[in-house]
Design an enzyme around this catalytic site. Sequence first.
Site, PDB file in Angstrom:
ATOM      1  N   ASP A 122       0.850  -1.185   0.000  1.00 33.07           N
ATOM      2  CA  ASP A 122       0.000   0.000   0.000  1.00 33.07           C
ATOM      3  C   ASP A 122       0.888   1.239   0.000  1.00 33.07           C
ATOM      4  OD1 ASP A 122      -2.373   1.415   0.010  1.00 33.07           O
ATOM      5  OD2 ASP A 122      -2.659   1.279   2.170  1.00 33.07           O
ATOM      6  N   PHE A 124       1.161   5.638  -0.610  1.00 33.02           N
ATOM      7  CA  PHE A 124       0.655   6.782   0.179  1.00 33.02           C
ATOM      8  C   PHE A 124       0.881   8.001  -0.719  1.00 33.02           C
ATOM      9  CE2 PHE A 124       1.786   9.456   4.162  1.00 33.02           C
ATOM     10  CZ  PHE A 124       0.516   9.418   4.714  1.00 33.02           C
ATOM     11  N   HIS A 129      -3.900  13.640   0.931  1.00 31.21           N
ATOM     12  CA  HIS A 129      -4.136  12.660   1.993  1.00 31.21           C
ATOM     13  C   HIS A 129      -2.970  12.656   2.991  1.00 31.21           C
ATOM     14  CE1 HIS A 129      -5.425   9.002   3.997  1.00 31.21           C
ATOM     15  NE2 HIS A 129      -4.294   8.394   3.685  1.00 31.21           N
ATOM     16  N   ARG A 138      -0.168  13.881  13.683  1.00 32.12           N
ATOM     17  CA  ARG A 138       1.093  14.365  14.258  1.00 32.12           C
ATOM     18  C   ARG A 138       1.124  15.870  14.505  1.00 32.12           C
ATOM     19  NH1 ARG A 138       2.850  11.416  10.056  1.00 32.12           N
ATOM     20  NH2 ARG A 138       3.783  13.223   9.059  1.00 32.12           N
ATOM     21  N   GLU A 195     -11.286   3.590   2.850  1.00 30.78           N
ATOM     22  CA  GLU A 195     -10.310   4.410   2.122  1.00 30.78           C
ATOM     23  C   GLU A 195     -10.505   4.136   0.644  1.00 30.78           C
ATOM     24  OE1 GLU A 195      -6.257   3.834   3.565  1.00 30.78           O
ATOM     25  OE2 GLU A 195      -6.534   5.476   4.983  1.00 30.78           O
ATOM     26  N   GLU A 197      -9.305   3.879  -2.774  1.00 33.12           N
ATOM     27  CA  GLU A 197      -8.008   3.700  -3.431  1.00 33.12           C
ATOM     28  C   GLU A 197      -8.201   2.966  -4.757  1.00 33.12           C
ATOM     29  OE1 GLU A 197      -4.826   2.146  -1.053  1.00 33.12           O
ATOM     30  OE2 GLU A 197      -5.574   3.048   0.809  1.00 33.12           O
ATOM     31  N   ASP A 229      -9.493   0.137   1.233  1.00 34.95           N
ATOM     32  CA  ASP A 229      -8.540  -0.223   2.286  1.00 34.95           C
ATOM     33  C   ASP A 229      -9.189   0.102   3.639  1.00 34.95           C
ATOM     34  OD1 ASP A 229      -6.251  -0.818   3.698  1.00 34.95           O
ATOM     35  OD2 ASP A 229      -5.317   1.129   3.326  1.00 34.95           O
ATOM     36  N   ARG A 233      -9.466   3.338  12.654  1.00 37.19           N
ATOM     37  CA  ARG A 233      -8.576   4.460  12.984  1.00 37.19           C
ATOM     38  C   ARG A 233      -8.091   4.441  14.424  1.00 37.19           C
ATOM     39  NH1 ARG A 233      -6.882   5.662   8.069  1.00 37.19           N
ATOM     40  NH2 ARG A 233      -8.558   6.346   6.681  1.00 37.19           N
ATOM     41  N   GLN A 236      -5.407   1.725  14.548  1.00 37.87           N
ATOM     42  CA  GLN A 236      -4.250   2.230  13.796  1.00 37.87           C
ATOM     43  C   GLN A 236      -3.461   3.277  14.583  1.00 37.87           C
ATOM     44  OE1 GLN A 236      -5.403   4.019  10.052  1.00 37.87           O
ATOM     45  NE2 GLN A 236      -3.328   4.662   9.548  1.00 37.87           N
ATOM     46  N   LYS A 249      -5.564  -2.321   9.707  1.00 39.06           N
ATOM     47  CA  LYS A 249      -5.796  -2.496   8.264  1.00 39.06           C
ATOM     48  C   LYS A 249      -6.031  -3.956   7.878  1.00 39.06           C
ATOM     49  CE  LYS A 249      -4.400   1.767   7.002  1.00 39.06           C
ATOM     50  NZ  LYS A 249      -5.085   2.662   6.055  1.00 39.06           N
ATOM     51  N   THR A 253      -9.414  -6.074   3.065  1.00 38.71           N
ATOM     52  CA  THR A 253      -9.140  -5.123   1.988  1.00 38.71           C
ATOM     53  C   THR A 253      -9.935  -5.596   0.782  1.00 38.71           C
ATOM     54  OG1 THR A 253      -6.882  -4.884   2.841  1.00 38.71           O
ATOM     55  CG2 THR A 253      -7.318  -4.029   0.629  1.00 38.71           C
ATOM     56  N   THR A 346      -4.960   6.379  -0.164  1.00 39.19           N
ATOM     57  CA  THR A 346      -6.225   7.104  -0.306  1.00 39.19           C
ATOM     58  C   THR A 346      -6.065   8.247  -1.314  1.00 39.19           C
ATOM     59  OG1 THR A 346      -6.741   6.576   1.959  1.00 39.19           O
ATOM     60  CG2 THR A 346      -7.993   8.357   0.968  1.00 39.19           C
ATOM     61  N   GLU A 360     -10.558  12.059   7.025  1.00 40.90           N
ATOM     62  CA  GLU A 360     -10.349  13.410   6.510  1.00 40.90           C
ATOM     63  C   GLU A 360     -11.664  14.190   6.419  1.00 40.90           C
ATOM     64  OE1 GLU A 360      -7.333  13.562   3.103  1.00 40.90           O
ATOM     65  OE2 GLU A 360      -7.737  11.419   3.277  1.00 40.90           O
TER      66      GLU A 360
END
Lengths: 412, 412
Positions: A122, A124, A129, A138, A195, A197, A229, A233, A236, A249, A253, A346, A360
């Site tokens: 996967d 990114f 995203h 963060r 997600e 994707e 995906d 959360r 995760q 995750k 999937t 995503t 998001e």
Amino acid sequence: MAEGKLLRSFLEVPRDSHFPIQNLPFGVFRRRGQPEGPPRPATAIGDFALDLAAVSAAAQETLNMFLGLGRPAWKEARATLQKILSADEPVLRDNEALRKNCLVPMSDVEMLLPITVGDYTDFFCSVHHARNCGFIFRGPQTPVNPNWFHLPVGYHGRASSVIISGTDIIRPRGQGHPTGSSQPYFGPSQKLDFELEMAAIVGPGNELGKPIDIADAEDHIFGLVVMNDWSARDIQAWETIPLGPFLGKSFSTSVSPWIVTLDALKPFACEAPKQEPEPLPYLAEKNHINYDIPLEAWIKPKEQSEASVVTKTNFKHMYWTVTQQLAHHTVNGCNLRPGDMFATGTLSGPEPDSLGCLLEITWNGQKEISVGNSIRKFLQDGDEVILTACCKGEDYNVGFGTCTGKILPSLP
Amino acid sequence: MAEGKLLRSFLEVPRDSHFPIQNLPFGVFRRRGQPEGPPRPATAIGDFALDLAAVSAAAQETLNMFLGLGRPAWKEARATLQKILSADEPVLRDNEALRKNCLVPMSDVEMLLPITVGDYTDFFCSVHHARNCGFIFRGPQTPVNPNWFHLPVGYHGRASSVIISGTDIIRPRGQGHPTGSSQPYFGPSQKLDFELEMAAIVGPGNELGKPIDIADAEDHIFGLVVMNDWSARDIQAWETIPLGPFLGKSFSTSVSPWIVTLDALKPFACEAPKQEPEPLPYLAEKNHINYDIPLEAWIKPKEQSEASVVTKTNFKHMYWTVTQQLAHHTVNGCNLRPGDMFATGTLSGPEPDSLGCLLEITWNGQKEISVGNSIRKFLQDGDEVILTACCKGEDYNVGFGTCTGKILPSLP
């Protein structure tokens, strides 16, 4: 056989179909109600699956071997199928017995996972995203880590739990952050998300220790599918430092059943985003392209009869192309095998209504959104998520069908 | 058939052999010089491989199907093998033709990867390793992240590049940290490392969505191998935020060829470290055990005739047991399949001479160590790394043989 808008099938294909004769994706099905029947490779044409085992000697239960043959074989198969399905060709058009045998109405097929997935990676690759997740998880200091603009960041996903669209999703249980000095939360995920994707399906692989040059990368990619995906959360967020996402995750999937070939997507190629700083030579490509593939996510709550769209985005927002992903993945000598999957991450776009996941869209549950006459922060039991992708041409579409899954309650 | 020290084979087995009749690990071999010959399942006894296809109808090319049968079948196979190899049993002892046919000197066998690895997961279960890495990569503030004491932290590894001991390792190329505002470094890894680990091999799996209870976890683990999780520290350090290790690991992962069963390891069971805080109920186990398996890593530089030991550690330092790893891995519903691998993470112990990788031993290259009459910060081209594990009993050993790999220069 000429490609393009003039090509027409003897079968009537509705104007808005995802599967005109210009598409011809590959999949594997079983006749509905025949759970013991063998899986059959197929292509889709309008509202029918064309059973390839009935028109040729192809009788593999997955597409892996076909994928390993490479683009010349794929092109030949595509040309042959376009020929026998075209309006001018009598071989199938005028043979009722053969048509009955090999054209199965979509309503009579159960689609299966078309490939055995050896490894699933996967990436990114949407900067929108990456920025939003960085901000949420963060903080505002460095939402996008400095490495992101130098390489396609990615991680290994779980291959065993890649499932076909339509399979139910059992809400996972797991650990979430403790509050204060308490034990961590344990129970059904309270922040279950989708997600939006896409995933590239690898064709011929490479030997261990022999990287694939970026100039050859496209020859190793068979086609694309739509992918969900699914993400928990809360699980995760608690598990992810320092080794990355894992149980948040790996519970499921989902992928759409028809692999749309790069050959069918060619008319929808578009320039990929300009890259700054310039990529290192092993990632620099002459033909830096994405595809213009509009994507949508819909949610259908259990108690509602209609699904509601919750986001609209596009594959073309991807900063690192699938060919760059592939060249990066193998530059250290890592070997790929036919049927491996590379997911995009995503596919959020720049606009507020083009975000690819609820994390998001609701900013980690800080705000609610309307879904028909319900409201949602994250997914609830009974919700069905429907992802779809379709390239809109002047005279025809090239679509992916849907990638769906319904949330079932957690185990007691 | 009684287990234990009294059991003796009709074959002479040296006292310090890894493979007495009490061990009987499972592997897959091909006769040396017969590259087209079929892979054969086998057990090891002293200096011989016993070809199982020659003594039974077993003719699988990997052990996956056997692994899926579960412990009753494994125990029966073990009992049968102990019987026909015992000093008191004439069936093989007194049949020279059969012995010639099924007992192949180790010098005549080429060991193969004994399983098809569906998914490979790498845990991070030595607190000493976690603390040292945290200190080196993130500084002294929180070397061990708070989640570490609540769950076995792990991530998905690459299955395609799991290789059998003895396969050469091509030094990977990749990106390392930029210095200042320059482009990142690109080229052969300058910080190539080994990691001394063990891996559990999964037996029967579970259905997607159906976690395995910790009380049943042991029944899903067939046995252990020694593993070298080769690591390119410069690539890893640059790529790893926020999704974890990727190309710094995926270029190769070596495993020892003989899977030693949990049944053979039983006499070496020992209490696992006390856990504080107490694990959540889904991770709490009545029988919280590790195995006392001394481990060593040796390096043999190309220009030297002898290998030198660089560390000695033990499997028993692992904080989270393999059964806890398995219960955690499936608690979210993730499905396991026979032949899946769970690695322990680097098995560093508490003492300075029990660190499991050069990153820790040389503190990320800040100091040098002696290897015979050479010095090393990280691995150099031509270095051969030899990992070994052997349980020392009063009357016999139960060993794993070796897990080796030699570093070849990077591609030009």
